[in-house]
Design a protein around this motif. Structure first.
Motif, PDB file in Angstrom:
ATOM      1  N   ASN A 195       0.805  -1.222   0.000  1.00 15.07           N
ATOM      2  CA  ASN A 195       0.000   0.000   0.000  1.00 15.07           C
ATOM      3  C   ASN A 195       0.837   1.271   0.000  1.00 15.07           C
ATOM      4  O   ASN A 195       0.512   2.236  -0.703  1.00 15.07           O
ATOM      5  N   ASN A 234      -3.349  -5.154  -1.767  1.00 12.48           N
ATOM      6  CA  ASN A 234      -3.368  -3.700  -1.615  1.00 12.48           C
ATOM      7  C   ASN A 234      -4.806  -3.200  -1.548  1.00 12.48           C
ATOM      8  O   ASN A 234      -5.675  -3.669  -2.305  1.00 12.48           O
ATOM      9  N   THR A 277      -5.376   0.428  -0.534  1.00 17.22           N
ATOM     10  CA  THR A 277      -5.330   1.853  -0.245  1.00 17.22           C
ATOM     11  C   THR A 277      -6.167   2.648  -1.236  1.00 17.22           C
ATOM     12  O   THR A 277      -6.623   2.123  -2.261  1.00 17.22           O
ATOM     13  N   ASN A 316      -5.489  -2.889   6.946  1.00 15.31           N
ATOM     14  CA  ASN A 316      -4.569  -3.237   5.854  1.00 15.31           C
ATOM     15  C   ASN A 316      -3.640  -4.377   6.283  1.00 15.31           C
ATOM     16  O   ASN A 316      -3.706  -4.877   7.408  1.00 15.31           O
ATOM     17  N   ASP A 372      -7.456   0.464   4.378  1.00 19.39           N
ATOM     18  CA  ASP A 372      -6.263   1.272   4.642  1.00 19.39           C
ATOM     19  C   ASP A 372      -6.572   2.485   5.526  1.00 19.39           C
ATOM     20  O   ASP A 372      -5.703   3.318   5.757  1.00 19.39           O
TER      21      ASP A 372
END
Length: 362
Positions: free
Chosen positions: A13, A74, A76, A228, A277
């Motif tokens: 991220n 990921n 984000t 996350n 995130d």
């Protein structure tokens, strides 16, 4: 000015936010909101190029960095959805202690899926750093990756590449490692990146404010939750030792009087998957005003965790390149104190900012 060629260790991220930011802040693409420095030492964000990258997740290895930054796990914010191909493909990285066993117990979209590919030797990583012309190696490994971080630090030393240690394992602040980088005349900035406006920097500034205004700080806590892979990784408390030291010392170092261990708690608290995130910090500070009259302060901070660090990373990269340009080696103390939680030499943030500006101005 020349470009700044960077290599990424870990395409998670934080790396995603950094690479998205390089696209977002291309000259003339958008305004400069969110940057501490548009130009730093003659370098702009658009001068930074990703020329090498390593990861261990099979969904990222073999893909262009511009694609890999959007691959699971990921999660984000996507603020720059179209990133031009970098021409750099992610290579298989060294695993060592970069993968915690408990990560295998979670759904694929939430955890790392190890690629079944031969891991690189140190000689192969060093050769890639040299062949790609890398200037700065960015360490974005998971918290607790001491052995893996030391492996890449060794590679940076041998290749003569500046090392930016974004994570809370102690390299720049370790006297032996600091001396090795000094002896090799290779710059290092670290350890453990401070976010642009995150839990630790807010906690530090308020603690410093208490000290400057004559308010006695009796006790404090900082509780953080997030969803996350960083928070999932840290749900194994065994990987938190250096993280807790880093975050706690960042606050203790600016207090008027050092708090007893039982009166300060700073660190990750829980993994909440649906937060992704987003990081939420709950902060409480209790103290005494004039006449010993009690007071308390409570604060709730909600931020997107990885973009919050990317603007700081861009400045760290440029400071590392300036150090290279000037033939400096060893820990860059002003930049480390301003941009990191656990530098070799702690400073209050206002003094650290002055040190950084003096360093930039040479």
């Amino acid at each position: 000015m020349n470009s700044i060629r960077i290599a990424l260790v870990g395409v998670g991220n934080c790396a995603s936010s950094l690479v998205q930011g390089l696209e977002h802040y291309r000259d003339g693409a958008n305004d400069n909101v969110g940057l501490m420095h548009w130009e730093l030492g003659g370098y702009r964000p658009s001068d930074i190029q990703v020329v090498a990258a390593w990861d261990v997740d099979k969904r990222k290895v073999g893909r262009d960095v511009a694609e890999a930054i959007f691959a699971k796990p990921n999660c984000t914010a996507i603020f720059s959805p179209v990133v031009k191909p970098t021409g750099t493909k992610v290579k298989m990285g060294k695993i060592l202690d970069g993968f915690a066993e408990h990560m295998a117990d979670y759904p694929d979209d939430r955890t790392f899926l190890l690629a079944d590919i031969a891991e690189p030797t140190k000689d192969e990583v060093v050769a890639e750093l040299k062949a790609s012309g890398t200037d700065v190696l960015m360490n974005y490994l998971p918290v607790g990756s001491q052995q893996a971080s030391e492996f890449y630090a060794e590679c940076a030393l041998e290749a003569g590449v500046a090392f930016v240690n974004n994570i809370p394992v102690f390299i720049a602040s370790n006297p032996e490692w600091a001396q090795r980088f000094t002896d090799a005349n290779v710059p290092i900035i670290g350890d453990d990146i401070k976010a642009q406006l995150g839990a630790t920097i807010v906690h530090r500034v308020l603690t410093d404010l208490f000290a400057k205004r004559g308010v006695k700080l009796d006790r404090t806590y900082q509780l953080n939750t997030g969803g996350n892979t960083d928070f999932l990784n840290m749900s194994n408390r065994k990987r938190l030792a250096s993280k807790k030291v880093s975050k706690t010392e960042a606050v203790q170092s600016v207090a008027a009087e050092r708090l007893e261990d039982e009166n300060i708690h700073v660190g990750p608290s829980d993994y909440v998957a649906w937060q992704n995130d987003n990081k939420i910090c709950f902060l409480r500070m209790e103290g005494q005003l004039f006449g010993g009259v009690p007071m308390n302060l409570e604060l709730r901070l909600s931020v997107e965790d990885s973009p919050n660090s990317a603007g700081v990373a861009i400045d760290m990269i440029r400071c590392a390149k300036l150090a290279l340009d000037r033939g400096l080696g060893g820990p860059i103390d002003g930049a480390s104190a301003y941009f990191c939680k656990h530098p070799r030499k702690q400073m209050t943030d206002d003094l650290a900012q002055l040190a950084v500006e003096e360093f930039i101005a040479a």
